[in-house]
Write a protein that holds these residues in place. Structure first.
Motif, PDB file in Angstrom:
ATOM      1  N   PHE A 191       0.828  -1.207   0.000  1.00 57.17           N
ATOM      2  CA  PHE A 191       0.000   0.000   0.000  1.00 57.17           C
ATOM      3  C   PHE A 191       0.863   1.259   0.000  1.00 57.17           C
ATOM      4  CE2 PHE A 191      -3.528  -2.686   0.530  1.00 57.17           C
ATOM      5  CZ  PHE A 191      -4.678  -1.932   0.366  1.00 57.17           C
ATOM      6  N   TYR A 192       1.952   1.232   0.771  1.00 53.45           N
ATOM      7  CA  TYR A 192       2.780   2.426   0.799  1.00 53.45           C
ATOM      8  C   TYR A 192       3.428   2.658  -0.566  1.00 53.45           C
ATOM      9  CZ  TYR A 192       6.123   5.951   2.230  1.00 53.45           C
ATOM     10  OH  TYR A 192       6.829   7.124   2.325  1.00 53.45           O
ATOM     11  N   SER A 193       3.937   1.580  -1.177  1.00 52.58           N
ATOM     12  CA  SER A 193       4.623   1.706  -2.462  1.00 52.58           C
ATOM     13  C   SER A 193       3.665   2.140  -3.564  1.00 52.58           C
ATOM     14  CB  SER A 193       5.283   0.371  -2.825  1.00 52.58           C
ATOM     15  OG  SER A 193       5.948   0.460  -4.055  1.00 52.58           O
ATOM     16  N   ILE A 194       2.528   1.495  -3.660  1.00 50.75           N
ATOM     17  CA  ILE A 194       1.557   1.826  -4.707  1.00 50.75           C
ATOM     18  C   ILE A 194       1.012   3.237  -4.504  1.00 50.75           C
ATOM     19  CG2 ILE A 194      -0.715   1.240  -5.649  1.00 50.75           C
ATOM     20  CD1 ILE A 194       0.001  -1.708  -5.073  1.00 50.75           C
ATOM     21  N   GLY A 195       0.746   3.589  -3.254  1.00 53.53           N
ATOM     22  CA  GLY A 195       0.247   4.938  -2.976  1.00 53.53           C
ATOM     23  C   GLY A 195       1.249   6.000  -3.359  1.00 53.53           C
ATOM     24  N   PHE A 196       2.521   5.735  -3.055  1.00 58.28           N
ATOM     25  CA  PHE A 196       3.578   6.683  -3.415  1.00 58.28           C
ATOM     26  C   PHE A 196       3.655   6.853  -4.935  1.00 58.28           C
ATOM     27  CE2 PHE A 196       7.878   7.682  -4.687  1.00 58.28           C
ATOM     28  CZ  PHE A 196       8.224   8.724  -3.851  1.00 58.28           C
ATOM     29  N   VAL A 197       3.710   5.723  -5.652  1.00 60.01           N
ATOM     30  CA  VAL A 197       3.815   5.783  -7.107  1.00 60.01           C
ATOM     31  C   VAL A 197       2.602   6.473  -7.700  1.00 60.01           C
ATOM     32  CG1 VAL A 197       3.869   4.386  -9.214  1.00 60.01           C
ATOM     33  CG2 VAL A 197       5.319   3.768  -7.264  1.00 60.01           C
ATOM     34  N   PHE A 198       1.423   6.165  -7.192  1.00 63.42           N
ATOM     35  CA  PHE A 198       0.189   6.724  -7.733  1.00 63.42           C
ATOM     36  C   PHE A 198       0.165   8.247  -7.602  1.00 63.42           C
ATOM     37  CE2 PHE A 198      -3.599   4.438  -9.183  1.00 63.42           C
ATOM     38  CZ  PHE A 198      -4.392   5.500  -9.563  1.00 63.42           C
ATOM     39  N   SER A 199       0.495   8.719  -6.408  1.00 65.03           N
ATOM     40  CA  SER A 199       0.374  10.164  -6.170  1.00 65.03           C
ATOM     41  C   SER A 199       1.499  10.949  -6.832  1.00 65.03           C
ATOM     42  CB  SER A 199       0.336  10.448  -4.665  1.00 65.03           C
ATOM     43  OG  SER A 199       1.482   9.914  -4.037  1.00 65.03           O
TER      44      SER A 199
END
Length: 791
Positions: free
Chosen positions: A576-584
């Motif tokens: 979740f942290y990795s995907i959220g970072f990449v997404f934003s």
């Protein structure tokens, strides 16, 4: 008169024509000289041991084969054993006194001392065997079990033999017993003398071979301070099982204090050795009776029911009271001493005289069978020695040849099959190793033989051993300490979840305000779709806090099940942290890249940037990121799992531990993920620099830069603190949650607040400045660039 008659007989060793007298000193343990003062007379059990040696002498002299059939082989042998009894007490001092008395009597009487039966304790036999080795006098002990006699046979104890097996055999049986119970930590409390030290050394050696760790606690016999110190050390180690190598005079003080320290009673197991008699245990009351319930006593047993020789011995024993000639013989040879306050008889009672019902009311102690065999061994060996043409006459006596005959004896007797090894010890395979079990029922203590052990077959049980909790389930080897697992706690997790909800509310609020003002030129210039992506990415990233709050604190489940449950959520944290970072951030920097292409078009050529052009890099980064996360979670050796790491342990049991998600080797997947994130940040900052002249509505470069600096500050302060509190799960969770929360809040506020401020409070001049570049090119002016993604 009895003593005088015995002395006169001993002074005439060759007075009868055709008869060879062999002078034997019977070294008995009738008093306990270890105590500095006070009562010293031992129980009647030791009188029966002395009687056992006298019976052996008498039966051999009469060539009576009622208990040893081999005696009939020597009916034509003219050897006569001439016994004299001495009291050695229980230690080296008493032993030396008795030995000197025997030597002095021989010197005064003008005869040779040919052999000795005894002494009892190893501590008494060691100085006696040393002196006898110098003086050339064979010694056959009936109770000295120290392995030191074997280890130092040639150098120190060359003429020592024994009819009881050495400690090494029974110590091996003890080690295998604890191993069969699954115990890995065992204590041994031992009196610091030859016997106790030898038993301890043998037990530690065998236990170590079986993977058992042994806590050794020695003490000086009779010393209350030393005994308490030993027990205190056991208590500190939380041991619940052990062996007690103690004698009767120390039994009460040892187990009274052990009870006080919680080392006796239900959940504990103490195994006693042959040093503690059954009688010393059976008579206890009160707390001591509670303490002895479930104890065991392991020993090399002389008399075993089922052995025809012993059965005959025990059957005849109860009828000896009626055999006047036998009683007269025993009393004439017995050591003169009187009862003190420790005896079971009135003070001053002549204990060399036996009550009319003594044999009917006093069972023979097990050691009496070994004492009987020791006397018979000397007699038969003397016959074998004489048969070779040797002599016991002064000047002709060859002690080495006589000792060789002793060591070569083999016969069936009251203690079973007797044979000797090269050091004179009874062969271990011929011993009878028995386990007794003490139990308390309705206020009465009983003892039962429940199992036996052999060198070849190990333990066999006739009756299940009943432990201190009256069950047949062995207790744990140590008292399992309270395990402080340092759970996060519901209150702290609630705080973390509140932070998640706060970010959710903030993101949703900003999304709603963005949607409501989507027609506003500031919002249109800011490209709403990418603003939504930034909000969504921050919400995904913030959700990491929720998964960080899941641990193995699961009511009603075992540690294994709880750990498996927590492990299921471990990979959600980096995912979740990795995907959220990449997404934003990829969405944010893709939008800035679009602005750079438009406003960096110096030749004013037509530039068409489709939505798909913007989505492709975002989709590619997300795809790579997701694939790495999936591969990581599928790799058993690399994926994160919940593990409890002991911070403090006692004997392998954790006292305090920290639960965490960890991996054996996460770097094959974590390294490329970090590289992608770092690349996004570097590329994004480059784009921010290039878009520095674009209006606020078009580009958030200034605010992205501020957000990046803010994030770096948070990380610069947070990471060292995280490292310092890495072993404190509460602090670690709180700081990690704060870092994630502040990062996401910072990004959202820095990106959206300036825009909404312009929407709701900005003047026309502010709007104009926000929607133009530094060279006054306003949004929508005739530039040669088009985009289909403004709304």
């Amino acid at each position: 008169m009895r003593a005088l008659s015995a002395l006169l007989l001993a002074m005439c060793p060759l007075s009868i024509a055709g008869q060879t007298n062999v002078n034997v000193a019977l070294m008995q343990r009738l008093t306990d000289l270890r105590e500095a003062s006070g009562a010293q007379v031992l129980s009647d059990a030791w009188r029966t041991v002395a009687i056992g040696s006298l019976l052996g002498v008498k039966d051999f002299n009469e060539k009576n084969d009622r208990y040893v059939s081999k005696v009939s082989d020597y009916t034509s042998c003219d050897v006569e054993l001439v016994p004299t009894m001495y009291d050695t007490g229980s230690n080296a001092r008493g032993s030396i006194i008795a030995y000197r008395a025997a030597r002095q009597a021989a010197e005064d009487g003008g005869y040779d001392l040919h052999a000795m039966v005894g002494a009892a304790r190893s501590d008494a036999s060691k100085p006696m065997a040393t002196l006898a080795g110098i003086d050339g006098i064979p010694q056959v002990s009936y109770w000295s079990t120290s392995d030191a006699f074997d280890q130092n046979h040639a150098s120190t104890y060359p003429y020592f033999a024994r009819t009881i097996p050495a400690d090494s055999a029974v110590a091996k049986a003890a080690a295998q017993l604890f191993d069969s119970y699954g115990h890995k930590y065992v204590g041994i409390a031992f009196v610091q003398d030859a016997y106790g030290e030898s038993y301890k050394d043998a037990f530690v050696g065998f236990a170590t071979e079986l993977g058992i760790e042994v806590s050794t606690q020695g003490f000086t016999g009779g010393s209350e301070v030393a005994i308490k110190s030993a027990i205190d050390n056991f208590a500190l180690e939380r041991l619940q099982v052990g062996i007690a190598i103690i004698f009767g005079n120390d039994f009460d003080r040892f187990f009274e204090y052990a009870t006080e320290k919680g080392l006796c009673g239900p959940g504990t197991l103490w195994i006693l050795s042959e040093a503690t008699s059954n009688d010393a245990v059976l008579g206890k009351t009160g707390e001591l009776q509670t303490a002895v319930n479930g104890m065991g006593r392991l020993l090399s047993l002389g008399g075993v029911p089922g052995n025809a020789n012993y059965d005959a011995f025990a059957s005849d024993w109860v009828n000896f009271d009626s055999q006047a000639s036998l009683i007269t013989y025993i009393e004439s040879k017995f050591f003169d001493y009187t009862a003190d306050s420790a005896a079971s008889h009135p003070v001053g009672t002549d204990l060399s005289v036996f009550a009319s019902d003594f044999f009917a009311t006093t069972s023979p102690d097990d050691v009496a069978t070994y004492a009987y065999d020791a006397a018979v061994t000397i007699g038969m060996a003397a016959c074998e020695y004489m048969a070779d043409g040797e002599s016991f006459a002064s000047g002709a006596y060859d002690v080495d040849k006589f000792y060789t005959k002793i060591r070569g004896m083999s016969f069936d007797s009251v203690s079973g099959e007797v044979s000797f090894d090269e050091t004179g010890s009874r062969t271990a395979s011929s011993g009878n190793y028995m386990m007794y079990n003490f139990n308390v029922d309705s206020g009465t203590t009983s003892v039962t033989a429940v199992g036996s052990w052999t060198m070849a077959g190990g333990w066999t049980w006739d009756t299940p051993f009943r432990f201190s909790d009256d069950s047949t389930t062995p207790p744990m080897d140590i008292k399992i300490p309270e395990h402080e697992k340092n759970f996060l706690g519901g209150g702290l997790v609630a705080v973390g979840n509140t932070l998640v909800m706060a970010n959710y509310i903030l993101a949703i609020t900003l999304a709603v305000l963005t949607y409501l003002n989507r027609k506003h030129k500031v919002i249109r210039c800011a490209q709403p779709m990418f603003l939504y992506m930034v909000l969504f990415g921050c919400m995904v990233s913030t959700t990491t806090i929720f998964f960080m709050g899941i641990d193995d604190n699961v009511d009603g489940e075992s540690d294994e099940v709880a750990a498996d449950s927590a492990s299921q959520w471990c990979m959600f944290v980096p995912a979740f942290y990795s995907i959220g970072f990449v997404f934003s951030f990829s969405a944010l920097f893709a939008k800035i890249t679009r602005i750079v292409k438009i406003f960096g078009n110096k030749k004013l050529q037509r530039v068409t940037i489709t939505m798909w052009d913007m989505i492709k890099p975002i989709a590619l980064l997300l795809l790579v990121d997701v694939l790495l996360i999936i591969m990581w979670g599928s790799d058993e050796s690399a994926k994160l799992t919940w593990v409890r790491v002991p911070d403090v342990e006692i004997k392998g049991y954790p006292v305090e531990s920290t639960g965490t998600c960890t991996s054996e080797n996460p770097w094959p997947y974590l390294t490329p993920i970090i590289a992608i994130h770092f690349s996004i940040l570097v590329f994004g900052n480059i784009m921010c620099y290039k878009a520095r002249n674009a209006g606020t509505a078009f580009s958030e470069s200034k605010y992205v830069f501020i957000a990046m600096v803010s994030n770096l500050q948070i990380m610069a302060l947070g990471l060292p603190v995280l490292w310092m509190v890495s072993e404190n799960p509460v602090s670690n969770y709180f700081i990690r949650s704060g870092i994630i929360f502040m990062n996401d809040v910072g990004v959202m506020l820095l990106i959206f607040v300036p825009k909404l401020q312009l929407v709701y409070f900005g003047s026309e001049e502010d709007l104009t400045m926000a929607t133009q570049t530094s060279n006054n090119t306003s949004a929508g002016s005739g530039s040669g660039a088009t985009s289909d993604g403004g709304d």
